[in-house]
Design an enzyme around this catalytic site. Sequence first.
Site, PDB file in Angstrom:
ATOM      1  N   SER A  74     -28.475   4.227   4.205  1.00  0.00           N
ATOM      2  CA  SER A  74     -27.536   4.950   3.355  1.00  0.00           C
ATOM      3  C   SER A  74     -28.055   6.342   2.983  1.00  0.00           C
ATOM      4  O   SER A  74     -28.288   7.175   3.834  1.00  0.00           O
ATOM      5  CB  SER A  74     -27.233   4.109   2.116  1.00  0.00           C
ATOM      6  OG  SER A  74     -26.186   4.637   1.349  1.00  0.00           O
ATOM      7  N   ASP A 129     -20.560   5.891   3.242  1.00  0.00           N
ATOM      8  CA  ASP A 129     -19.817   4.947   2.407  1.00  0.00           C
ATOM      9  C   ASP A 129     -19.664   5.456   0.978  1.00  0.00           C
ATOM     10  O   ASP A 129     -19.108   4.769   0.122  1.00  0.00           O
ATOM     11  CB  ASP A 129     -20.456   3.561   2.422  1.00  0.00           C
ATOM     12  CG  ASP A 129     -21.826   3.504   1.759  1.00  0.00           C
ATOM     13  OD1 ASP A 129     -22.400   4.574   1.457  1.00  0.00           O
ATOM     14  OD2 ASP A 129     -22.330   2.376   1.565  1.00  0.00           O
ATOM     15  N   ASP A 187     -24.644   7.071   5.645  1.00  0.00           N
ATOM     16  CA  ASP A 187     -23.780   6.122   6.348  1.00  0.00           C
ATOM     17  C   ASP A 187     -22.318   6.257   5.948  1.00  0.00           C
ATOM     18  O   ASP A 187     -21.481   5.432   6.311  1.00  0.00           O
ATOM     19  CB  ASP A 187     -24.264   4.684   6.150  1.00  0.00           C
ATOM     20  CG  ASP A 187     -24.091   4.187   4.716  1.00  0.00           C
ATOM     21  OD1 ASP A 187     -24.037   5.023   3.790  1.00  0.00           O
ATOM     22  OD2 ASP A 187     -24.028   2.966   4.526  1.00  0.00           O
ATOM     23  N   ASP A 196     -22.822  10.594   2.365  1.00  0.00           N
ATOM     24  CA  ASP A 196     -24.228  10.223   2.482  1.00  0.00           C
ATOM     25  C   ASP A 196     -24.480   9.791   3.915  1.00  0.00           C
ATOM     26  O   ASP A 196     -23.604   9.910   4.778  1.00  0.00           O
ATOM     27  CB  ASP A 196     -24.605   9.145   1.467  1.00  0.00           C
ATOM     28  CG  ASP A 196     -23.880   7.828   1.716  1.00  0.00           C
ATOM     29  OD1 ASP A 196     -22.819   7.853   2.367  1.00  0.00           O
ATOM     30  OD2 ASP A 196     -24.370   6.774   1.258  1.00  0.00           O
TER      31      ASP A 196
END
Length: 445
Positions: free
Chosen positions: A100, A243, A241, A239
Amino acid sequence: MDRLFGTDGVRGVANSQLTPGLAFQLGQAGAYVLSKEHPHPRIVIGKDTRISGDMLEAALIAGICSVGADVLKVGVMPTPGIAFLTRTLDVSAGVVISASHNPVQDNGIKFFDSTGYKLPDAIEDEIERIVISAEKPWDPPTGGEVGRVIEVTDAESRYKDFLKFTVGRLDGIKVVLDCANGAASFVGPKVLEEVGAEVIPICNTPDGVNINADCGSTHPEGLQKAVLEHKADLGLAMDGDADRLIVVDEKGIILDGDFIILICALAQKAKEKLTQNAVVVTVMSNLGLHLALKKAGIEIYETQVGDRYVMEELIRTGAQLGGEQSGHIIFLDKNTTGDGLLTALQLLAVIKERQLPLSELAAQMQRLPQVLLNARVEHKERLMKDTQVLAKVYEAEKVLNGNGRVLVRPSGTESLIRVMVEGPDQEKLKNIAQEIIDTIIQCDA
Protein backbone atom coordinates in the site's frame (compact mmCIF):
# COMPACT_ATOMS: atom_id res chain seq x y z
CA MET A 1 4.83 -14.09 18.69
CA ASP A 2 2.74 -11.27 17.20
CA ARG A 3 -0.13 -12.20 14.92
CA LEU A 4 1.05 -12.85 11.35
CA PHE A 5 -1.92 -11.04 9.81
CA GLY A 6 -2.34 -7.35 10.57
CA THR A 7 -5.28 -5.12 9.71
CA ASP A 8 -4.45 -5.41 6.01
CA GLY A 9 -2.88 -8.79 5.35
CA VAL A 10 0.68 -9.92 6.06
CA ARG A 11 3.27 -7.15 5.89
CA GLY A 12 7.00 -6.90 6.40
CA VAL A 13 10.35 -5.99 4.89
CA ALA A 14 10.55 -7.96 1.65
CA ASN A 15 13.17 -10.73 1.58
CA SER A 16 13.81 -10.25 5.31
CA GLN A 17 10.51 -10.56 7.19
CA LEU A 18 8.27 -11.31 4.23
CA THR A 19 10.46 -13.91 2.52
CA PRO A 20 9.81 -16.01 -0.59
CA GLY A 21 9.56 -18.99 1.76
CA LEU A 22 6.78 -17.34 3.75
CA ALA A 23 5.03 -16.30 0.54
CA PHE A 24 5.18 -19.92 -0.64
CA GLN A 25 3.65 -21.11 2.65
CA LEU A 26 0.93 -18.46 2.51
CA GLY A 27 0.14 -19.52 -1.05
CA GLN A 28 -0.23 -23.15 0.00
CA ALA A 29 -2.22 -22.51 3.18
CA GLY A 30 -4.34 -19.78 1.62
CA ALA A 31 -5.24 -21.87 -1.42
CA TYR A 32 -6.09 -24.85 0.79
CA VAL A 33 -8.28 -22.91 3.24
CA LEU A 34 -10.01 -20.74 0.65
CA SER A 35 -10.62 -23.56 -1.79
CA LYS A 36 -12.29 -26.19 0.38
CA GLU A 37 -15.56 -25.66 -1.48
CA HIS A 38 -13.98 -25.95 -4.94
CA PRO A 39 -12.72 -29.26 -6.43
CA HIS A 40 -10.29 -27.46 -8.77
CA PRO A 41 -9.89 -23.89 -7.45
CA ARG A 42 -8.75 -20.81 -9.37
CA ILE A 43 -7.10 -17.81 -7.67
CA VAL A 44 -6.49 -14.41 -9.26
CA ILE A 45 -3.22 -12.63 -8.35
CA GLY A 46 -2.17 -9.00 -8.86
CA LYS A 47 0.56 -6.75 -7.51
CA ASP A 48 1.76 -3.17 -7.27
CA THR A 49 4.94 -1.85 -8.90
CA ARG A 50 7.55 -2.43 -6.19
CA ILE A 51 10.62 -4.42 -7.19
CA SER A 52 10.04 -7.27 -4.73
CA GLY A 53 6.64 -8.00 -6.28
CA ASP A 54 8.09 -10.30 -8.95
CA MET A 55 9.97 -12.37 -6.38
CA LEU A 56 7.00 -12.77 -4.04
CA GLU A 57 4.63 -13.38 -6.92
CA ALA A 58 6.74 -16.29 -8.15
CA ALA A 59 6.85 -17.85 -4.68
CA LEU A 60 3.17 -17.30 -4.04
CA ILE A 61 2.19 -18.81 -7.40
CA ALA A 62 4.41 -21.84 -6.73
CA GLY A 63 2.69 -22.39 -3.39
CA ILE A 64 -0.79 -22.08 -4.85
CA CYS A 65 -0.09 -24.38 -7.80
CA SER A 66 1.53 -26.95 -5.48
CA VAL A 67 -1.82 -27.67 -3.83
CA GLY A 68 -3.61 -28.03 -7.15
CA ALA A 69 -5.06 -24.55 -7.64
CA ASP A 70 -4.81 -22.59 -10.88
CA VAL A 71 -3.53 -19.02 -10.87
CA LEU A 72 -5.04 -16.25 -12.98
CA LYS A 73 -2.13 -13.80 -13.28
CA VAL A 74 -3.02 -10.19 -14.04
CA GLY A 75 0.23 -8.34 -13.27
CA VAL A 76 0.18 -4.76 -11.98
CA MET A 77 -3.32 -3.87 -10.83
CA PRO A 78 -4.82 -1.69 -8.06
CA THR A 79 -5.96 -3.63 -5.02
CA PRO A 80 -9.62 -2.69 -5.65
CA GLY A 81 -9.19 -3.92 -9.21
CA ILE A 82 -8.29 -7.35 -7.84
CA ALA A 83 -11.34 -7.23 -5.54
CA PHE A 84 -13.50 -6.48 -8.60
CA LEU A 85 -11.91 -9.21 -10.72
CA THR A 86 -12.20 -11.73 -7.88
CA ARG A 87 -15.97 -11.37 -7.75
CA THR A 88 -16.46 -11.26 -11.53
CA LEU A 89 -14.07 -13.90 -12.93
CA ASP A 90 -15.61 -16.97 -11.25
CA VAL A 91 -12.61 -17.66 -9.04
CA SER A 92 -12.22 -19.09 -5.55
CA ALA A 93 -10.17 -16.21 -4.15
CA GLY A 94 -7.99 -13.23 -4.95
CA VAL A 95 -4.53 -12.19 -3.73
CA VAL A 96 -2.76 -8.82 -3.89
CA ILE A 97 0.98 -8.40 -3.40
CA SER A 98 1.35 -4.87 -2.07
CA ALA A 99 2.35 -2.82 0.95
CA SER A 100 0.00 0.00 0.00
CA HIS A 101 1.47 3.35 1.14
CA ASN A 102 4.55 1.81 2.77
CA PRO A 103 8.07 2.47 1.38
CA VAL A 104 9.61 0.26 -1.29
CA GLN A 105 11.48 -2.07 1.09
CA ASP A 106 8.17 -3.30 2.49
CA ASN A 107 5.68 -5.58 0.83
CA GLY A 108 2.55 -7.46 1.78
CA ILE A 109 0.15 -10.23 0.83
CA LYS A 110 -3.58 -9.85 1.31
CA PHE A 111 -6.43 -12.15 0.37
CA PHE A 112 -9.98 -11.71 -0.85
CA ASP A 113 -12.66 -14.39 -0.73
CA SER A 114 -14.66 -15.36 -3.81
CA THR A 115 -17.09 -12.45 -3.28
CA GLY A 116 -14.29 -9.85 -3.26
CA TYR A 117 -14.31 -9.15 0.47
CA LYS A 118 -11.24 -9.16 2.69
CA LEU A 119 -11.03 -12.24 4.87
CA PRO A 120 -12.60 -12.32 8.34
CA ASP A 121 -10.28 -12.91 11.29
CA ALA A 122 -11.35 -16.55 11.68
CA ILE A 123 -10.23 -17.46 8.14
CA GLU A 124 -6.94 -15.56 8.51
CA ASP A 125 -6.38 -17.39 11.80
CA GLU A 126 -6.83 -20.76 10.08
CA ILE A 127 -4.31 -19.83 7.36
CA GLU A 128 -1.91 -18.53 9.99
CA ARG A 129 -2.21 -21.69 12.09
CA ILE A 130 -1.25 -23.87 9.12
CA VAL A 131 1.72 -21.63 8.24
CA ILE A 132 3.09 -21.47 11.78
CA SER A 133 2.60 -25.16 12.51
CA ALA A 134 4.15 -26.12 9.14
CA GLU A 135 1.54 -28.86 8.82
CA LYS A 136 0.28 -29.87 5.37
CA PRO A 137 -3.31 -31.15 5.69
CA TRP A 138 -3.57 -31.67 1.93
CA ASP A 139 -2.34 -34.47 -0.31
CA PRO A 140 0.26 -33.01 -2.73
CA PRO A 141 -1.16 -33.34 -6.26
CA THR A 142 0.90 -34.83 -9.05
CA GLY A 143 0.67 -35.13 -12.82
CA GLY A 144 -2.24 -33.27 -14.34
CA GLU A 145 -3.59 -32.30 -10.90
CA VAL A 146 -0.86 -29.71 -10.29
CA GLY A 147 -2.09 -26.14 -10.79
CA ARG A 148 -1.26 -24.07 -13.84
CA VAL A 149 -0.77 -20.33 -14.52
CA ILE A 150 -3.18 -18.52 -16.85
CA GLU A 151 -2.36 -15.01 -18.08
CA VAL A 152 -5.36 -12.64 -17.97
CA THR A 153 -4.73 -10.17 -20.80
CA ASP A 154 -7.89 -8.06 -20.48
CA ALA A 155 -7.80 -7.44 -16.71
CA GLU A 156 -7.09 -3.71 -17.02
CA SER A 157 -9.85 -3.11 -19.56
CA ARG A 158 -12.35 -5.03 -17.42
CA TYR A 159 -11.58 -2.89 -14.37
CA LYS A 160 -11.50 0.29 -16.43
CA ASP A 161 -14.92 -0.41 -17.95
CA PHE A 162 -16.34 -1.10 -14.50
CA LEU A 163 -15.08 2.25 -13.19
CA LYS A 164 -16.42 4.18 -16.18
CA PHE A 165 -19.86 2.63 -15.72
CA THR A 166 -20.19 4.25 -12.25
CA VAL A 167 -20.28 7.85 -13.58
CA GLY A 168 -21.40 9.91 -16.53
CA ARG A 169 -19.24 12.24 -18.60
CA LEU A 170 -16.83 14.53 -16.76
CA ASP A 171 -15.92 16.89 -19.60
CA GLY A 172 -14.67 20.29 -18.56
CA ILE A 173 -12.88 19.21 -15.38
CA LYS A 174 -9.11 19.61 -15.27
CA VAL A 175 -7.30 17.34 -12.81
CA VAL A 176 -3.74 16.55 -11.81
CA LEU A 177 -3.40 12.86 -10.96
CA ASP A 178 -0.54 11.74 -8.70
CA CYS A 179 -0.21 7.98 -9.26
CA ALA A 180 2.43 7.48 -6.52
CA ASN A 181 4.50 5.58 -9.12
CA GLY A 182 2.28 2.69 -8.14
CA ALA A 183 -0.54 0.52 -9.38
CA ALA A 184 -2.63 3.44 -10.67
CA SER A 185 0.14 4.60 -13.02
CA PHE A 186 -1.27 2.87 -16.09
CA VAL A 187 -5.03 2.49 -15.59
CA GLY A 188 -5.59 5.77 -13.68
CA PRO A 189 -4.92 8.36 -16.39
CA LYS A 190 -6.72 6.22 -18.97
CA VAL A 191 -10.00 5.92 -17.11
CA LEU A 192 -10.16 9.63 -16.28
CA GLU A 193 -9.41 10.61 -19.87
CA GLU A 194 -12.01 8.21 -21.22
CA VAL A 195 -14.79 9.83 -19.18
CA GLY A 196 -13.81 13.24 -20.54
CA ALA A 197 -11.62 14.81 -17.85
CA GLU A 198 -8.48 16.70 -18.82
CA VAL A 199 -5.73 14.80 -17.02
CA ILE A 200 -2.22 15.90 -16.10
CA PRO A 201 -0.55 12.73 -14.72
CA ILE A 202 2.45 12.98 -12.42
CA CYS A 203 4.50 10.29 -10.64
CA ASN A 204 3.29 7.76 -13.18
CA THR A 205 6.64 6.30 -14.27
CA PRO A 206 7.31 3.43 -11.85
CA ASP A 207 10.78 1.88 -11.93
CA GLY A 208 10.35 -0.64 -9.13
CA VAL A 209 11.92 1.48 -6.40
CA ASN A 210 10.19 4.88 -6.61
CA ILE A 211 6.75 3.76 -5.41
CA ASN A 212 5.41 6.23 -2.78
CA ALA A 213 8.77 8.06 -2.84
CA ASP A 214 7.95 11.70 -2.00
CA CYS A 215 4.66 11.37 -3.85
CA GLY A 216 1.17 9.96 -3.57
CA SER A 217 -1.35 10.25 -0.75
CA THR A 218 1.29 10.37 2.01
CA HIS A 219 3.37 13.08 0.28
CA PRO A 220 0.99 15.37 -1.64
CA GLU A 221 3.32 18.40 -1.62
CA GLY A 222 4.28 17.94 -5.26
CA LEU A 223 0.63 17.61 -6.18
CA GLN A 224 -0.15 20.91 -4.47
CA LYS A 225 2.44 22.68 -6.61
CA ALA A 226 1.25 21.00 -9.79
CA VAL A 227 -2.38 21.98 -9.19
CA LEU A 228 -1.42 25.64 -8.82
CA GLU A 229 1.04 25.52 -11.72
CA HIS A 230 -1.49 24.02 -14.15
CA LYS A 231 -4.46 25.99 -12.73
CA ALA A 232 -6.31 22.71 -12.33
CA ASP A 233 -9.72 22.30 -10.72
CA LEU A 234 -8.25 19.84 -8.24
CA GLY A 235 -5.56 17.25 -7.63
CA LEU A 236 -5.97 13.55 -6.89
CA ALA A 237 -3.33 11.59 -4.95
CA MET A 238 -3.35 7.79 -4.91
CA ASP A 239 -1.22 5.51 -2.76
CA GLY A 240 0.90 2.62 -4.00
CA ASP A 241 -1.95 0.19 -4.54
CA ALA A 242 -4.59 2.85 -5.33
CA ASP A 243 -7.07 1.89 -2.64
CA ARG A 244 -7.02 5.32 -1.02
CA LEU A 245 -7.39 8.93 -2.16
CA ILE A 246 -6.30 12.30 -0.81
CA VAL A 247 -7.30 15.42 -2.76
CA VAL A 248 -6.03 18.96 -3.22
CA ASP A 249 -8.47 21.76 -4.01
CA GLU A 250 -8.00 24.46 -6.65
CA LYS A 251 -6.24 26.66 -4.08
CA GLY A 252 -3.67 23.98 -3.27
CA ILE A 253 -5.21 22.99 0.07
CA ILE A 254 -4.96 19.32 1.07
CA LEU A 255 -8.27 17.64 1.91
CA ASP A 256 -8.28 14.24 3.58
CA GLY A 257 -10.81 11.42 3.58
CA ASP A 258 -13.08 13.15 6.08
CA PHE A 259 -13.82 15.91 3.56
CA ILE A 260 -14.41 13.40 0.77
CA ILE A 261 -16.84 11.40 2.92
CA LEU A 262 -18.76 14.55 3.84
CA ILE A 263 -19.01 15.88 0.28
CA CYS A 264 -20.21 12.56 -1.09
CA ALA A 265 -22.59 11.91 1.82
CA LEU A 266 -24.25 15.32 1.51
CA ALA A 267 -24.57 14.90 -2.26
CA GLN A 268 -26.18 11.48 -1.86
CA LYS A 269 -28.53 12.74 0.85
CA ALA A 270 -29.64 15.65 -1.33
CA LYS A 271 -30.69 13.12 -3.98
CA GLU A 272 -32.23 10.79 -1.36
CA LYS A 273 -29.66 8.12 -2.25
CA LEU A 274 -27.78 7.91 1.05
CA THR A 275 -28.65 4.36 2.11
CA GLN A 276 -29.88 4.14 5.70
CA ASN A 277 -29.19 7.90 5.92
CA ALA A 278 -25.91 6.92 7.54
CA VAL A 279 -22.15 6.73 7.09
CA VAL A 280 -19.49 4.68 8.84
CA VAL A 281 -16.27 6.33 10.04
CA THR A 282 -13.42 5.40 12.39
CA VAL A 283 -12.27 6.77 15.72
CA MET A 284 -9.66 8.80 13.82
CA SER A 285 -12.26 10.90 12.01
CA ASN A 286 -12.19 14.58 12.87
CA LEU A 287 -14.77 15.97 15.24
CA GLY A 288 -15.60 18.50 12.52
CA LEU A 289 -16.89 15.67 10.34
CA HIS A 290 -19.16 14.46 13.12
CA LEU A 291 -20.56 17.95 13.65
CA ALA A 292 -21.21 18.50 9.93
CA LEU A 293 -22.91 15.12 9.50
CA LYS A 294 -25.07 15.62 12.58
CA LYS A 295 -26.07 19.07 11.33
CA ALA A 296 -27.24 17.44 8.10
CA GLY A 297 -29.24 14.85 10.04
CA ILE A 298 -27.00 11.96 8.96
CA GLU A 299 -26.47 9.07 11.37
CA ILE A 300 -22.87 8.14 12.21
CA TYR A 301 -21.50 4.70 13.05
CA GLU A 302 -17.95 4.58 14.43
CA THR A 303 -15.41 1.73 14.31
CA GLN A 304 -11.80 1.07 15.20
CA VAL A 305 -9.17 2.05 12.63
CA GLY A 306 -8.95 -0.16 9.54
CA ASP A 307 -11.02 -0.24 6.39
CA ARG A 308 -11.90 -3.88 7.08
CA TYR A 309 -13.73 -2.75 10.22
CA VAL A 310 -15.50 -0.01 8.28
CA MET A 311 -16.60 -2.71 5.84
CA GLU A 312 -17.88 -4.95 8.63
CA GLU A 313 -19.94 -2.10 10.07
CA LEU A 314 -21.35 -1.21 6.65
CA ILE A 315 -22.54 -4.78 6.26
CA ARG A 316 -23.96 -4.87 9.78
CA THR A 317 -25.88 -1.59 9.48
CA GLY A 318 -26.89 -1.77 5.85
CA ALA A 319 -25.21 1.57 5.12
CA GLN A 320 -23.33 1.90 1.81
CA LEU A 321 -20.86 4.77 2.37
CA GLY A 322 -17.99 4.80 4.82
CA GLY A 323 -14.29 5.34 5.14
CA GLU A 324 -11.24 6.63 6.91
CA GLN A 325 -9.49 9.95 7.27
CA SER A 326 -6.50 8.35 5.52
CA GLY A 327 -8.51 8.19 2.29
CA HIS A 328 -9.88 4.65 2.25
CA ILE A 329 -13.43 5.33 1.07
CA ILE A 330 -15.89 2.51 0.48
CA PHE A 331 -18.91 2.77 -1.80
CA LEU A 332 -20.32 -0.63 -0.96
CA ASP A 333 -22.97 -0.47 -3.68
CA LYS A 334 -20.13 -0.33 -6.21
CA ASN A 335 -17.09 -2.22 -4.88
CA THR A 336 -16.17 -4.39 -1.92
CA THR A 337 -13.12 -2.46 -0.71
CA GLY A 338 -11.66 1.04 -0.64
CA ASP A 339 -11.02 2.24 -4.19
CA GLY A 340 -9.05 5.41 -4.91
CA LEU A 341 -10.04 5.71 -8.58
CA LEU A 342 -13.69 4.92 -7.90
CA THR A 343 -13.72 7.52 -5.12
CA ALA A 344 -12.09 10.07 -7.42
CA LEU A 345 -14.78 9.53 -10.04
CA GLN A 346 -17.60 9.89 -7.49
CA LEU A 347 -16.08 13.12 -6.17
CA LEU A 348 -15.61 14.51 -9.67
CA ALA A 349 -19.22 13.66 -10.45
CA VAL A 350 -20.35 15.78 -7.48
CA ILE A 351 -18.19 18.70 -8.64
CA LYS A 352 -19.59 18.37 -12.16
CA GLU A 353 -23.19 18.18 -10.94
CA ARG A 354 -22.96 21.00 -8.39
CA GLN A 355 -20.85 23.24 -10.63
CA LEU A 356 -18.97 24.41 -7.57
CA PRO A 357 -15.21 24.52 -6.86
CA LEU A 358 -13.91 21.87 -4.51
CA SER A 359 -12.95 24.48 -1.92
CA GLU A 360 -16.57 25.58 -1.63
CA LEU A 361 -17.81 22.02 -1.26
CA ALA A 362 -15.16 21.37 1.40
CA ALA A 363 -16.27 24.48 3.32
CA GLN A 364 -19.32 22.50 4.44
CA MET A 365 -17.03 21.11 7.15
CA GLN A 366 -14.88 23.01 9.63
CA ARG A 367 -11.96 20.85 10.69
CA LEU A 368 -11.02 20.90 14.36
CA PRO A 369 -7.25 21.16 14.99
CA GLN A 370 -5.69 17.71 15.18
CA VAL A 371 -2.10 16.58 15.68
CA LEU A 372 -0.92 13.16 14.48
CA LEU A 373 2.52 11.83 15.48
CA ASN A 374 4.12 8.40 15.10
CA ALA A 375 6.65 6.58 17.26
CA ARG A 376 8.64 3.79 15.59
CA VAL A 377 8.99 1.05 18.20
CA GLU A 378 10.02 -2.56 18.68
CA HIS A 379 7.32 -3.69 21.11
CA LYS A 380 4.09 -1.96 20.13
CA GLU A 381 1.72 -4.47 21.75
CA ARG A 382 3.53 -4.34 25.12
CA LEU A 383 3.73 -0.57 25.05
CA MET A 384 -0.04 -0.28 24.69
CA LYS A 385 -0.30 -1.80 28.20
CA ASP A 386 2.72 -0.03 29.74
CA THR A 387 1.73 1.74 32.98
CA GLN A 388 3.90 4.80 32.28
CA VAL A 389 2.36 5.22 28.81
CA LEU A 390 -1.16 4.81 30.19
CA ALA A 391 -0.41 7.33 32.94
CA LYS A 392 0.87 9.89 30.40
CA VAL A 393 -2.28 9.45 28.30
CA TYR A 394 -4.46 9.92 31.39
CA GLU A 395 -2.50 13.06 32.26
CA ALA A 396 -3.04 14.42 28.72
CA GLU A 397 -6.77 13.82 28.96
CA LYS A 398 -6.87 15.75 32.24
CA VAL A 399 -5.05 18.68 30.59
CA LEU A 400 -7.65 18.78 27.79
CA ASN A 401 -10.39 18.75 30.44
CA GLY A 402 -13.16 17.54 28.14
CA ASN A 403 -12.32 19.99 25.34
CA GLY A 404 -10.59 17.44 23.13
CA ARG A 405 -9.54 13.83 22.94
CA VAL A 406 -6.46 11.60 22.87
CA LEU A 407 -6.18 8.43 20.81
CA VAL A 408 -3.14 6.14 21.05
CA ARG A 409 -3.12 2.99 18.93
CA PRO A 410 -0.69 0.53 17.35
CA SER A 411 -0.44 0.59 13.58
CA GLY A 412 -1.84 -2.52 11.94
CA THR A 413 0.61 -2.32 9.05
CA GLU A 414 3.90 -0.92 10.46
CA SER A 415 6.03 -1.06 13.63
CA LEU A 416 4.54 2.20 14.84
CA ILE A 417 2.39 3.56 17.61
CA ARG A 418 0.23 6.41 16.40
CA VAL A 419 -0.79 9.29 18.66
CA MET A 420 -3.67 11.58 17.77
CA VAL A 421 -4.64 14.58 19.90
CA GLU A 422 -7.59 16.77 19.01
CA GLY A 423 -8.76 20.06 20.52
CA PRO A 424 -9.10 23.80 20.00
CA ASP A 425 -5.43 24.88 20.53
CA GLN A 426 -2.94 23.60 17.91
CA GLU A 427 0.25 24.48 19.83
CA LYS A 428 -1.08 22.91 23.01
CA LEU A 429 -1.94 19.77 21.07
CA LYS A 430 1.59 19.53 19.62
CA ASN A 431 3.13 19.67 23.11
CA ILE A 432 0.74 17.05 24.48
CA ALA A 433 1.29 14.68 21.55
CA GLN A 434 5.09 15.06 21.72
CA GLU A 435 5.13 14.31 25.46
CA ILE A 436 3.22 11.08 24.83
CA ILE A 437 5.57 10.14 21.98
CA ASP A 438 8.62 10.81 24.18
CA THR A 439 7.19 8.59 26.91
CA ILE A 440 6.49 5.77 24.44
CA ILE A 441 10.03 5.91 23.05
CA GLN A 442 11.57 5.93 26.55
CA CYS A 443 9.51 2.91 27.59
CA ASP A 444 10.46 1.02 24.44
CA ALA A 445 14.16 1.17 25.28
